[in-house]
Design a protein around this motif. Structure first.
Motif, PDB file in Angstrom:
ATOM      1  N   ASN A 149      10.253  -1.402   6.887  1.00 49.49           N
ATOM      2  CA  ASN A 149       9.707  -2.363   7.969  1.00 49.49           C
ATOM      3  C   ASN A 149       8.392  -2.686   7.528  1.00 49.49           C
ATOM      4  N   ASP A 150       8.024  -3.958   7.912  1.00 54.85           N
ATOM      5  CA  ASP A 150       6.736  -4.426   7.851  1.00 54.85           C
ATOM      6  C   ASP A 150       6.561  -5.818   8.697  1.00 54.85           C
ATOM      7  N   LEU A 151       5.647  -6.041   9.276  1.00 51.55           N
ATOM      8  CA  LEU A 151       5.288  -6.945  10.340  1.00 51.55           C
ATOM      9  C   LEU A 151       4.789  -8.167   9.421  1.00 51.55           C
ATOM     10  N   ASN A 188       5.883   7.099   9.913  1.00 50.21           N
ATOM     11  CA  ASN A 188       4.833   6.002  10.704  1.00 50.21           C
ATOM     12  C   ASN A 188       3.495   5.845   9.888  1.00 50.21           C
ATOM     13  N   ASN A 189       3.660   4.635   9.393  1.00 52.08           N
ATOM     14  CA  ASN A 189       2.526   4.312   8.314  1.00 52.08           C
ATOM     15  C   ASN A 189       1.755   3.172   8.817  1.00 52.08           C
ATOM     16  N   ALA A 190       2.471   2.099   9.476  1.00 55.05           N
ATOM     17  CA  ALA A 190       1.939   0.848   9.550  1.00 55.05           C
ATOM     18  C   ALA A 190       0.569   1.243  10.174  1.00 55.05           C
ATOM     19  N   ALA A 209      -3.414  12.693   6.303  1.00 56.81           N
ATOM     20  CA  ALA A 209      -4.695  11.783   6.334  1.00 56.81           C
ATOM     21  C   ALA A 209      -4.950  11.486   5.013  1.00 56.81           C
ATOM     22  N   PRO A 210      -4.426  10.168   4.641  1.00 54.50           N
ATOM     23  CA  PRO A 210      -4.531   9.746   2.954  1.00 54.50           C
ATOM     24  C   PRO A 210      -5.894   8.911   2.705  1.00 54.50           C
ATOM     25  N   VAL A 211      -6.130   8.980   1.635  1.00 56.08           N
ATOM     26  CA  VAL A 211      -6.916   8.121   0.990  1.00 56.08           C
ATOM     27  C   VAL A 211      -6.422   7.496  -0.241  1.00 56.08           C
ATOM     28  N   ALA A 212      -6.247   6.084  -0.155  1.00 55.47           N
ATOM     29  CA  ALA A 212      -5.550   5.218  -1.069  1.00 55.47           C
ATOM     30  C   ALA A 212      -6.018   3.901  -1.261  1.00 55.47           C
ATOM     31  N   GLY A 213      -6.135   3.373  -2.410  1.00 55.76           N
ATOM     32  CA  GLY A 213      -6.924   2.129  -2.476  1.00 55.76           C
ATOM     33  C   GLY A 213      -5.815   1.132  -2.047  1.00 55.76           C
ATOM     34  N   SER A 214      -5.979   0.562  -0.947  1.00 53.94           N
ATOM     35  CA  SER A 214      -5.396  -0.699  -0.399  1.00 53.94           C
ATOM     36  C   SER A 214      -6.174  -1.696   0.163  1.00 53.94           C
ATOM     37  N   ARG A 215      -5.585  -2.656   0.791  1.00 52.08           N
ATOM     38  CA  ARG A 215      -6.424  -3.820   1.462  1.00 52.08           C
ATOM     39  C   ARG A 215      -7.276  -3.025   2.497  1.00 52.08           C
ATOM     40  N   LEU A 216      -6.950  -2.122   3.250  1.00 58.37           N
ATOM     41  CA  LEU A 216      -7.624  -1.625   4.292  1.00 58.37           C
ATOM     42  C   LEU A 216      -9.087  -0.836   3.765  1.00 58.37           C
ATOM     43  N   ASN A 254     -12.124   2.996  17.996  1.00 60.14           N
ATOM     44  CA  ASN A 254     -10.927   2.675  18.023  1.00 60.14           C
ATOM     45  C   ASN A 254      -9.788   3.331  17.405  1.00 60.14           C
ATOM     46  N   TYR A 255     -10.034   3.154  16.100  1.00 58.27           N
ATOM     47  CA  TYR A 255      -9.219   3.784  14.887  1.00 58.27           C
ATOM     48  C   TYR A 255      -9.101   5.476  15.249  1.00 58.27           C
ATOM     49  N   SER A 256     -10.471   6.023  15.350  1.00 59.80           N
ATOM     50  CA  SER A 256     -10.599   7.541  15.396  1.00 59.80           C
ATOM     51  C   SER A 256      -9.870   8.015  16.344  1.00 59.80           C
ATOM     52  N   ASP A 270       9.891  -6.226  12.518  1.00 63.10           N
ATOM     53  CA  ASP A 270       9.550  -5.878  13.928  1.00 63.10           C
ATOM     54  C   ASP A 270       8.084  -5.315  13.765  1.00 63.10           C
ATOM     55  N   SER A 271       7.208  -5.566  14.740  1.00 62.75           N
ATOM     56  CA  SER A 271       6.303  -4.809  15.014  1.00 62.75           C
ATOM     57  C   SER A 271       6.639  -3.272  15.372  1.00 62.75           C
ATOM     58  N   VAL A 272       5.783  -2.367  14.919  1.00 65.14           N
ATOM     59  CA  VAL A 272       6.088  -0.983  15.374  1.00 65.14           C
ATOM     60  C   VAL A 272       5.926  -0.745  17.035  1.00 65.14           C
ATOM     61  N   ALA A 294      -7.132   6.524  18.217  1.00 67.90           N
ATOM     62  CA  ALA A 294      -5.813   6.631  17.900  1.00 67.90           C
ATOM     63  C   ALA A 294      -5.160   7.534  16.812  1.00 67.90           C
ATOM     64  N   LYS A 295      -6.077   7.613  15.844  1.00 65.01           N
ATOM     65  CA  LYS A 295      -5.333   8.571  14.626  1.00 65.01           C
ATOM     66  C   LYS A 295      -5.497  10.140  15.059  1.00 65.01           C
ATOM     67  N   LEU A 296      -6.611  10.259  15.789  1.00 61.87           N
ATOM     68  CA  LEU A 296      -6.321  11.965  16.035  1.00 61.87           C
ATOM     69  C   LEU A 296      -5.330  12.034  17.097  1.00 61.87           C
ATOM     70  N   GLY A 352       0.779  -1.346   0.171  1.00 56.83           N
ATOM     71  CA  GLY A 352       0.075   0.051   0.033  1.00 56.83           C
ATOM     72  C   GLY A 352       0.682   1.337   0.009  1.00 56.83           C
ATOM     73  N   LEU A 353       0.425   1.940   0.886  1.00 55.96           N
ATOM     74  CA  LEU A 353       1.013   3.571   0.932  1.00 55.96           C
ATOM     75  C   LEU A 353       2.339   3.434   1.213  1.00 55.96           C
ATOM     76  N   GLY A 354       2.816   2.420   2.300  1.00 56.84           N
ATOM     77  CA  GLY A 354       4.277   2.396   2.881  1.00 56.84           C
ATOM     78  C   GLY A 354       5.031   1.965   1.858  1.00 56.84           C
TER      79      GLY A 354
HETATM   80  N1  LIG Z   1      -5.959   3.522   2.398  1.00 57.88           N
HETATM   81  C1  LIG Z   1      -6.655   4.487   2.977  1.00 57.88           C
HETATM   82  O1  LIG Z   1      -7.461   5.074   2.345  1.00 57.88           O
HETATM   83  C2  LIG Z   1      -6.204   4.805   4.346  1.00 57.88           C
HETATM   84  C3  LIG Z   1      -7.151   6.087   4.804  1.00 57.88           C
HETATM   85  C4  LIG Z   1      -6.831   6.697   6.129  1.00 57.88           C
HETATM   86  C5  LIG Z   1      -5.520   6.239   6.664  1.00 57.88           C
HETATM   87  N2  LIG Z   1      -4.836   5.164   6.114  1.00 57.88           N
HETATM   88  C6  LIG Z   1      -3.602   4.683   7.019  1.00 57.88           C
HETATM   89  O2  LIG Z   1      -2.357   4.845   6.173  1.00 57.88           O
HETATM   90  C7  LIG Z   1      -1.631   3.718   6.452  1.00 57.88           C
HETATM   91  C8  LIG Z   1      -1.335   2.913   5.440  1.00 57.88           C
HETATM   92  O3  LIG Z   1      -2.285   1.944   4.943  1.00 57.88           O
HETATM   93  P1  LIG Z   1      -2.668   1.237   3.669  1.00 57.88           P
HETATM   94  O4  LIG Z   1      -3.817   1.639   3.384  1.00 57.88           O
HETATM   95  O5  LIG Z   1      -1.519   1.523   2.885  1.00 57.88           O
HETATM   96  O6  LIG Z   1      -2.617  -0.332   4.049  1.00 57.88           O
HETATM   97  P2  LIG Z   1      -1.797  -1.505   3.899  1.00 57.88           P
HETATM   98  O7  LIG Z   1      -2.758  -2.614   4.470  1.00 57.88           O
HETATM   99  O8  LIG Z   1      -1.883  -1.793   2.628  1.00 57.88           O
HETATM  100  O9  LIG Z   1      -0.508  -1.414   4.428  1.00 57.88           O
HETATM  101  C9  LIG Z   1      -0.362  -1.442   5.865  1.00 57.88           C
HETATM  102  C10 LIG Z   1       0.924  -2.071   6.071  1.00 57.88           C
HETATM  103  O10 LIG Z   1       1.396  -2.153   7.655  1.00 57.88           O
HETATM  104  C11 LIG Z   1       1.760  -3.456   8.009  1.00 57.88           C
HETATM  105  N3  LIG Z   1       1.511  -3.431   9.310  1.00 57.88           N
HETATM  106  C12 LIG Z   1       0.412  -3.703  10.208  1.00 57.88           C
HETATM  107  N4  LIG Z   1       0.776  -3.757  11.420  1.00 57.88           N
HETATM  108  C13 LIG Z   1       2.268  -3.660  11.453  1.00 57.88           C
HETATM  109  C14 LIG Z   1       2.836  -3.536  12.946  1.00 57.88           C
HETATM  110  N5  LIG Z   1       2.407  -3.842  14.066  1.00 57.88           N
HETATM  111  N6  LIG Z   1       4.160  -3.230  12.554  1.00 57.88           N
HETATM  112  C15 LIG Z   1       4.629  -3.257  11.328  1.00 57.88           C
HETATM  113  N7  LIG Z   1       4.062  -3.213  10.200  1.00 57.88           N
HETATM  114  C16 LIG Z   1       2.605  -3.365  10.448  1.00 57.88           C
HETATM  115  C17 LIG Z   1       0.793  -4.201   7.267  1.00 57.88           C
HETATM  116  O11 LIG Z   1       1.364  -5.834   7.205  1.00 57.88           O
HETATM  117  C18 LIG Z   1       1.079  -3.832   5.949  1.00 57.88           C
HETATM  118  O12 LIG Z   1       1.837  -3.928   4.908  1.00 57.88           O
HETATM  119  C19 LIG Z   1      -2.159   3.168   7.643  1.00 57.88           C
HETATM  120  O13 LIG Z   1      -1.683   3.891   8.908  1.00 57.88           O
HETATM  121  C20 LIG Z   1      -3.482   3.636   7.899  1.00 57.88           C
HETATM  122  O14 LIG Z   1      -4.457   3.429   8.658  1.00 57.88           O
HETATM  123  C21 LIG Z   1      -4.985   4.744   4.921  1.00 57.88           C
END
Ligand SMILES: NC(=O)c1ccc[n+]([C@@H]2O[C@H](COP(=O)([O-])OP(=O)(O)OC[C@H]3O[C@@H](n4cnc5c(N)ncnc54)[C@H](O)[C@@H]3O)[C@@H](O)[C@H]2O)c1
Length: 304
Positions: free
Chosen positions: A39-41, A98-100, A193-200, A163-165, A74-76, A167-169, A20-22
């Motif tokens: 970094n990715d868990l 910080n993106n995980a 505060a992104p918007v992107a097409g990912s698995r989330l 929960n997410y709101s 490692d986990s963040v 943490a995020k704010l 995704g974004l990272g």
């Molecule tokens: N996609 C969106 O529209 C959107 C909107 C708002 C916020 N975000 C935020 O953007 C960030 C990236 O999201 P994304 O959409 O690319 O999702 P994604 O699932 O594609 O990527 C997130 C990555 O984080 C990794 N991860 C999860 N837990 C972890 C941990 N404990 N330690 C290390 N790595 C870990 C996952 O394995 C995954 O590869 C996130 O913080 C998400 O909350 C995304």
């Protein structure tokens, strides 16, 4: 490409960079000359399991175009280990993104302590731990760039994401204070505060929309905020699909009641329109803007 947007000799940690974004951020920093800790868990979108595949895949992609990168699995939550990998391999740390992230969406009524804790630990604690470990290095070298990842759900609230709101704010609260504490040490801290097409987003948006919302539309903002010449700090930006916008607070002039008289709920009720009237609004930018009207209502000078 302008030289000032290069990251040669810079060391960048991107958390959650296996997808995704990272992943997009990590690739772009590496293309611009940075040495990158990927970094990715490697767990699921709900925070289950772990695997080295996600991080290794992106490291291989970076190496395929001649870039420099190492993996961290490692986990963040163990942020100090992630930063240690940067120090052990590249001897410094300049940029932290910080993106995980994971999601455990459920209405507040049905939310379990596990849903609450997992989201808190990955987003809030994780952002803290990685940043806390990088901070002394940044202070010492008097240079650093940090981008934290929030969400529109945190800014505005969103059904099923208590929960997410939270943490995020909270993450933006951290950014704002670190922007102040890092100001004299060349450390800039911002929130996106992104918007992107990912698995989330897979479960809530159709496939063609997911494909159109490319993470590559968000990454250039992150790169700009992390560039050496960037003076921006403490900012909050929304970004997606090529739209980028900055947010700020807006406050009504408010109602001023005589502090020498008793203040009752009824008095406030009578002045409620004035409390909520944005006609003469302002844009407070610091805690001094809270103390200003408070002291002025008391008729005393604000202590310096
Ligand atoms: N996609 C969106 O529209 C959107 C909107 C708002 C916020 N975000 C935020 O953007 C960030 C990236 O999201 P994304 O959409 O690319 O999702 P994604 O699932 O594609 O990527 C997130 C990555 O984080 C990794 N991860 C999860 N837990 C972890 C941990 N404990 N330690 C290390 N790595 C870990 C996952 O394995 C995954 O590869 C996130 O913080 C998400 O909350 C995304």
């Amino acid at each position: 490409m302008s030289n000032t947007m290069r990251f040669d000799e810079r060391v960048v940690v991107v958390t959650g960079a296996g997808a995704g974004l990272g992943r997009s951020h990590a690739l772009e920093f590496a293309r611009r000359g940075a040495r990158v800790v990927v970094n990715d868990l490697g767990g699921s979108a709900h925070g289950a399991g772990k695997s080295s595949e996600a991080a290794d895949g992106v490291v291989a992609e970076i190496q395929s175009f001649g870039g420099e990168a190492v993996a961290s699995y490692d986990s963040v939550e163990d942020g100090d280990r992630i930063i240690q990998i940067a120090i052990d391999n590249f001897d410094r740390i300049d940029v932290v993104v910080n993106n995980a992230g994971i999601l455990r969406d459920v209405s507040f009524a049905k939310m379990t302590d596990v849903d609450w804790d997992l989201i808190y630990r990955v987003h809030a604690l994780g952002t803290y731990k990685v940043t806390k470990a990088a901070w002394p290095h940044m202070l010492e070298q008097e240079y650093g760039r940090i981008v934290n990842t929030a969400s529109a759900a945190g800014i505005y609230g969103n059904f099923g994401q208590a929960n997410y709101s939270f943490a995020k704010l909270g993450i933006h609260g951290l950014s704002q204070t670190l922007a102040l504490e890092g100001a004299r040490k060349g450390i800039k801290v911002n929130t996106i505060a992104p918007v992107a097409g990912s698995r989330l987003l897979e479960s809530i948006l159709p496939k063609e929309v997911i494909e159109a919302l490319k993470p590559e539309f968000v990454t250039p903002l992150v790169v700009k905020l992390c560039s050496e010449q960037s003076e921006e700090t403490g900012g909050l930006y929304e970004a997606g699909a090529g739209w980028i916008s900055k947010l700020r607070w807006e406050r009504t002039r408010g109602a001023f009641f005589d502090p020498k008289s008793e203040l009752t709920a009824q008095t406030i009720e009578k002045a409620w329109d004035q409390v909520c009237d944005f006609a003469e609004s302002s844009h407070p930018a610091g805690i001094q803007d809270t103390f200003g009207p408070v002291f002025s209502n008391l008729g005393i000078e604000m202590p310096q």
